[in-house]
Design an enzyme around this catalytic site. Structure first.
Site, short mmCIF file in Angstrom:
data_model
loop_
_atom_site.label_atom_id
_atom_site.label_comp_id
_atom_site.label_asym_id
_atom_site.label_seq_id
_atom_site.Cartn_x
_atom_site.Cartn_y
_atom_site.Cartn_z
CE1 TYR A 130 -30.24 44.25 28.82
CE2 TYR A 130 -30.88 44.71 26.11
CZ TYR A 130 -29.92 44.44 27.22
OH TYR A 130 -29.28 43.01 27.11
CD GLU A 163 -27.87 43.75 30.31
OE1 GLU A 163 -28.41 42.52 29.97
OE2 GLU A 163 -27.55 44.08 31.53
#
Ligand code: GDP
Ligand code: MN
Length: 381
Positions: free
Chosen positions: A101, A191
């Protein structure tokens, strides 16, 4: 303002962040042609402006060419969280070794941007933060200097054993940060989840989420041009057009409030008394009865709402206008949920008289009104 994954990936691509080979399609036939071009297997991904798409069945791997069109048809007919799927991204299926991530957001308590990275990619970062916070590497960034090379590398070293990969990650993080600043990405998030390490040993942005800062849209026509109105939450669009700010939340107490501060205080109090707000709706100053009717319509179109709480501190906003609006809304629609109103300030006495023989429940104190609304919402379940 949110944009689609495919749009975000085009932006990533333009700054040198590697993404899979992919093509946008709007029909099953088009999807099939795209799959032929890209080569099988492919992943078909619904393009909707809400999260949780994978879990809802909006991301499907397809191995055979003849299965592409039927699977595409199935996804194109879906509704995800009330939003129709009209576009799918046909994406090269990547052989994944591991998922990571990477995101950037502004940390309000630090008053700095932070780089958020984790070796636990592919799942929602909120879940990781809740269950295994030790797996998150957070790095505060000096807004004047940007992420320094050593900071980006250290983050990379926390995720990868190989220095070469850590360096590749660092370069990628710096590119993402430049994007964050240049395009005024939102205070919410940019993101990449997952950022994957492929079997071939390179890093690839497999998914992409970008929110633009609405308050900076005026200086970015190129961002505004990416807006896909038809894909946005219809209630939020209706609200915007009527000059209301509406944000949908997941609870059952519908709120109509004037002013963002009062909206926040009202939501805090609802939570304090054990309730959950269904939305945040600010009718702003100078509210006409028409605005109230629209506000009521928007709130009532949310099937989760069990009670409506109207909390108005009348200044420029006149309480009698609010009361008129409530009465009109009641006339126009068969409203089954109870309404609790607390109207104080300008023309409160007139509002009181107007509502006297209506079924609207009145309270004079904010805490009373909120307590009553929370109780009614609980009883309605
Ligand atoms: P989201 O669920 O809406 O966030 O959609 P993502 O694009 O993040 O995909 C969800 C998950 O599907 C990823 O975390 C991967 O595990 C898997 N996935 C998506 N694309 C591929 C792919 O090309 N290859 C493989 N092996 N898995 C994929
Ligand atoms: Mn994802």
């Amino acid at each position: 303002m949110k944009i689609h994954e495919y749009q975000a990936k085009e932006i990533f691509s333009s700054v040198g962040i590697t993404v899979p080979k992919e093509k946008l399609s709007t029909t099953p036939d088009e999807a099939k042609r795209a799959a032929e071009e890209i080569g099988l297997p492919v992943v078909l991904k619904a393009q909707v402006l809400v999260g949780g798409r994978g879990k809802a069945g909006g991301v499907k791997k397809v191995n055979k060419l003849e299965e592409v069109a039927p699977t595409a048809a199935q996804i194109l007919g879906m509704k995800i969280k009330g939003l129709e799927v009209t576009k799918i991204l046909v994406s090269e299926c990547v052989a994944i070794k591991s998922e990571f991530y990477l995101g950037i957001t502004v940390d309000r308590s630090l008053r700095q941007p932070v780089l958020i990275a984790s070796a636990a990619g592919g799942v929602e970062i909120e879940e990781v933060a809740k269950n295994t916070p030790e797996k998150i590497v957070k790095t505060a960034i000096d807004p004047l200097l940007g992420p320094l090379s050593f900071q980006a590398r250290n983050t990379g070293m926390a995720l990868f054993d190989e220095p070469k990969l850590a360096q590749e990650f660092a370069t990628l993080a710096q590119k993402l940060y430049r994007l964050f600043v240049q395009r005024d990405l939102s205070l919410v998030v940019v993101e990449i989840n997952p950022l994957v390490l492929t079997d071939a040993g390179t890093l690839l942005a497999l998914d992409a989420k970008i929110n633009f800062d609405d308050n900076a849209l005026f200086r970015h026509p190129e961002n505004e041009a990416l807006r896909d109105i038809e894909s946005e939450e219809p209630r939020e669009i209706e609200a915007k057009n009527a000059g209301l700010s509406y944000i949908k939340l997941s609870g059952n107490v519908g709120c109509i409030v004037n002013g963002a501060g009062l909206a926040m205080a009202t939501m805090d109090l609802i939570k304090r008394f054990g309730g959950e707000p269904a939305n945040f709706l600010d009718v702003g100053g100078s509210s006409s009865p028409e605005k109230m009717v629209t506000a009521m319509r928007i709130i009532l179109s949310d099937p989760g709402v069990r009670v409506i709480l109207v909390n108005i501190f009348g200044g420029i906003t006149r309480c009698d206008d609010i009361a008129q609006g409530l009465i009109q809304a009641k006339k126009e629609a068969d409203i089954k949920v109870p309404i609790v109103a607390r109207l104080v300030g300008t023309n409160a006495d007139r509002a009181c008289a107007l509502l006297a023989d209506s079924p609207v429940l009145s309270a004079t104190k904010m805490s009373e009104a909120v307590k009553l609304a929370v109780t009614l919402a609980k009883e309605a379940k």
